[in-house]
Design an enzyme around this catalytic site. Structure first.
Site, PDB file in Angstrom:
ATOM      1  N   GLY A 119      14.712  16.665   7.936  1.00  0.00           N
ATOM      2  CA  GLY A 119      13.053  17.348   7.212  1.00  0.00           C
ATOM      3  C   GLY A 119      12.095  17.944   8.485  1.00  0.00           C
ATOM      4  N   CYS A 136      20.287  15.289  10.458  1.00  0.00           N
ATOM      5  CA  CYS A 136      18.797  16.245  11.450  1.00  0.00           C
ATOM      6  C   CYS A 136      17.485  14.991  12.249  1.00  0.00           C
ATOM      7  CB  CYS A 136      18.787  17.828  10.606  1.00  0.00           C
ATOM      8  SG  CYS A 136      17.641  18.198  11.659  1.00  0.00           S
ATOM      9  N   TYR A 137      16.520  15.521  11.069  1.00  0.00           N
ATOM     10  CA  TYR A 137      14.903  14.749  11.180  1.00  0.00           C
ATOM     11  C   TYR A 137      15.613  12.818  11.252  1.00  0.00           C
ATOM     12  CZ  TYR A 137      10.370  12.735  10.606  1.00  0.00           C
ATOM     13  OH  TYR A 137       9.683  11.786  10.428  1.00  0.00           O
ATOM     14  N   HIS A 180      23.465  19.640  10.286  1.00  0.00           N
ATOM     15  CA  HIS A 180      23.804  20.049   8.695  1.00  0.00           C
ATOM     16  C   HIS A 180      25.394  19.416   8.811  1.00  0.00           C
ATOM     17  CE1 HIS A 180      19.741  19.561   8.325  1.00  0.00           C
ATOM     18  NE2 HIS A 180      19.794  20.486   9.139  1.00  0.00           N
ATOM     19  N   GLU A 211      26.033  18.811   5.487  1.00  0.00           N
ATOM     20  CA  GLU A 211      26.372  19.281   4.213  1.00  0.00           C
ATOM     21  C   GLU A 211      26.131  20.850   4.137  1.00  0.00           C
ATOM     22  OE1 GLU A 211      23.325  18.224   6.309  1.00  0.00           O
ATOM     23  OE2 GLU A 211      21.714  19.190   5.233  1.00  0.00           O
ATOM     24  N   SER A 222      20.689  33.488 -22.631  1.00  0.00           N
ATOM     25  CA  SER A 222      21.071  34.351 -21.678  1.00  0.00           C
ATOM     26  C   SER A 222      22.647  34.588 -21.497  1.00  0.00           C
ATOM     27  CB  SER A 222      20.190  34.030 -19.733  1.00  0.00           C
ATOM     28  OG  SER A 222      21.062  33.563 -18.686  1.00  0.00           O
ATOM     29  N   GLY A 261      24.474  34.112 -19.590  1.00  0.00           N
ATOM     30  CA  GLY A 261      25.214  33.190 -17.615  1.00  0.00           C
ATOM     31  C   GLY A 261      25.474  31.874 -17.980  1.00  0.00           C
ATOM     32  N   ASP A 289      24.620  29.044 -16.153  1.00  0.00           N
ATOM     33  CA  ASP A 289      23.798  28.662 -17.000  1.00  0.00           C
ATOM     34  C   ASP A 289      22.843  28.115 -18.611  1.00  0.00           C
ATOM     35  OD1 ASP A 289      23.842  28.261 -14.327  1.00  0.00           O
ATOM     36  OD2 ASP A 289      21.737  28.030 -13.856  1.00  0.00           O
ATOM     37  N   SER A 310      24.587  28.925 -21.020  1.00  0.00           N
ATOM     38  CA  SER A 310      25.952  28.524 -21.442  1.00  0.00           C
ATOM     39  C   SER A 310      26.726  27.547 -21.676  1.00  0.00           C
ATOM     40  CB  SER A 310      27.275  29.704 -21.272  1.00  0.00           C
ATOM     41  OG  SER A 310      26.746  30.739 -21.574  1.00  0.00           O
ATOM     42  N   LYS A 332      25.707  25.257  -9.129  1.00  0.00           N
ATOM     43  CA  LYS A 332      26.261  26.258  -9.861  1.00  0.00           C
ATOM     44  C   LYS A 332      27.881  25.829  -9.808  1.00  0.00           C
ATOM     45  CE  LYS A 332      25.814  29.643 -11.587  1.00  0.00           C
ATOM     46  NZ  LYS A 332      24.384  30.311 -11.705  1.00  0.00           N
TER      47      LYS A 332
END
Ligand code: XMP
Length: 513
Positions: free
Chosen positions: A55, A82-83, A172, A174, A226, A228, A230, A232, A369
């Site tokens: 954060g 982290c935080y 981090h 992640e 579109s 693309g 996402d 689709s 994605k």
């Protein structure tokens, strides 16, 4: 089926959903909850572990996000990042202080030493790169804890109290830049929390379909398609959930790549859905005339999209829901919770007041994605659609720096096609996650034949990334870049200089605007 659950407690950092995504990647179901969630509510979820996120605050600042300290006597394993790590240290009697000297502040890739006897780092190399982003550090480790990692600048980079299942890391794990970061998260889940890894993308698909059916009922859904990845995947998901109630509207705003409009139309020609193509190039270009500020362009395109849908919806008759393929990186970078705003993506942020749809549905909103692609495969979409590189909603408008005109869009389309064509011929395209050309508004002097030219500079951008939150510029071989440069300058009249973008993200972003 009831899955084991991990709670990701959100303190407002940039990478919070990325943590959730990593947990899912480890095959563990998880939910992101704000740090203000009452403890009783967290307990009622019967989690097997909790992760405190990063954060933007300092734990010692007035009003800094905190937790009910009873969480530490609940008997549940906690990983603080982290935080989250500093909060745990601060709450349990350690000392967190601002790094006065620049030497103790750490941002970016940091050489880190790990204690392999710590469960988090077991079986991993005792030395590696971690991704840091902190201005505070732990001066004193709380009682019962010992330090388990350190760097040159920072004596206490990670801490652990294995008897209580408490682990904290300043860096981090992640993000991709932290070597073995995913292994560390998996170690926490499996070795500390006892996760059996009972969750998969197939579960996500079934839950999403069920939720769509419950929400939509007999209503009609309009989807912005579109072509693309996402949208689709959204189309496939909605087709499976509510088939005949779905109408897909494909708005060709005239800012697509070469031949893309026709390709999209062809790809969906055989589907059992209502497909409407709206050719709106003129309309978008006239709205964009004279506009050169990126956020303004996004806003105009976003609003115009909505207007077009509104009109189509009226032609179709009653429409209850507007479906959008918004994915998580769009959400986070548009400012979600306390995270800082980087760009306002046009497909996020709700609808203008005048719109008469009942509600938005965005079932991909929590996915990254590569998870969307995975879902697309689960839904049986063809690989060429699923593995397509992402293309931003505002299209070439944000790849033409400054004012957008048809002439510039045509120049860019051709140059971009040549770039992609040569990459594919060289077999380089498969190594990249996103690659495109950008038409800068810089003009420079050149010489062609015996004549002077004064034409546009084109920038080539190619990156490798798995989550689009961080990215590295791609090391395309010089000889391939050379072929691309020669071809573009020869074939595209109006471009006389080519540059290659060697900026990673951060500090750059993938797109130029
Ligand atoms: P940036 O430039 O923020 O891009 O590093 C991250 C990813 O998001 C895409 N992008 C957009 N997608 N609307 C979209 O739908 C937008 O306004 C937008 N801006 C960036 C970008 O192509 C990359 O994949």
């Amino acid at each position: 089926m009831q899955h084991q659950t991990v709670i990701v407690l959100d303190f407002g950092g940039q990478y919070n959903q990325l943590i959730a995504r990593r947990v899912r990647e480890c095959g563990v179901y998880c939910e992101l909850k704000p740090y203000t969630t009452p403890l009783a509510e967290l307990k009622a979820m019967h989690p097997i572990g909790i992760i405190f996120t990063g954060g933007p605050h300092s734990v010692y600042a007035e009003g800094a996000p905190s937790v009910d300290t009873e969480i530490f006597t609940w008997g549940i394993p906690i990983l603080g990042i982290c935080y989250g790590c500093q909060l745990m240290a601060h709450s349990l009697g350690g000392k967190v202080v601002p790094a006065q000297a620049d030497s103790a502040r750490e941002y970016g890739k940091t050489e880190t030493n790990y204690d392999p006897s710590c469960r988090l780092f077991a079986g991993l190399p005792s030395h590696g790169i971690s991704w840091m982003s902190h201005g505070d550090y732990m001066e004193k480790v709380p009682d019962g804890f010992k330090r388990t990692a350190w760097s040159d600048a920072c004596p206490n980079v990670a801490i652990a109290d294995p008897s209580r299942g408490f682990y904290g890391v300043q860096f981090h794990p992640e993000v991709n830049h932290t070597q073995h970061g995913l292994d560390m998260i998996r170690s926490f889940l499996v070795n500390v929390c006892g996760a059996t890894r009972d969750w998969s993308m197939d579960d996500y698909k079934r839950t999403a379909i069920q939720e769509i059916r419950e929400k939509v009922g007999n209503g009609r859904v309009l989807l912005a398609l579109s072509g693309g990845v996402d949208s689709s995947v959204m189309a496939a998901l909605l087709a499976e959930a509510i088939g005949p109630q779905l109408t897909c509207v494909f708005v060709d705003h005239g800012l697509m790549r070469l031949n893309e409009g026709d390709e999209v139309q062809a790809a969906f020609a055989h589907w059992d859905i209502t497909f409407v193509r709206v050719n709106a190039e003129q309309r978008f270009l006239s709205k964009l005339a004279g506009v050169d500020e990126p956020e303004h362009k996004r806003k105009i395109i976003g609003e115009e999209f909505i207007r077009v849908f509104e009109e189509e919806a009226q032609k179709i008759g009653k429409v209850d829901y507007l479906a959008q393929g918004t994915i998580y990186p769009d959400v986070i970078e548009s400012g979600f919770g306390d995270a800082a705003v980087i760009k306002s993506h046009h497909n996020v942020g709700g609808l203008p007041d005048t719109v008469d749809f009942k509600e938005l549905i965005e079932p991909l909103r929590l996915l990254f994605k590569d998870e969307v692609r995975q879902l697309g495969r689960e839904l049986g979409l063809p690989e060429y659609l699923v593995s397509r590189q992402p293309f931003p909603g505002p299209g070439l408008a944000i790849r033409i720096l400054g004012e957008v005109t048809k002439e510039k869009a045509d120049l860019l389309r051709l140059a971009d096609f040549i770039f992609r064509d040569e990459l594919a011929k060289a077999g380089e395209d498969k190594k990249l996650n996103q690659y495109f050309a950008v038409l800068t508004n810089a003009r420079s002097v050149g010489v062609m034949g015996d004549g002077r030219t004064y034409d546009y500079t084109l920038a080539l951008r190619a990156v490798t990334t798995s989550d689009f939150m961080t990215a590295d510029w791609a090391r395309i071989p010089y000889e391939v870049l050379d072929r691309i440069s020669v071809r573009i300058v020869n074939e595209v009249r109006g471009i006389n200089r080519i540059v290659y973008d060697i900026t990673s993200k951060p500090p750059g972003t993938i797109e130029w605007e």
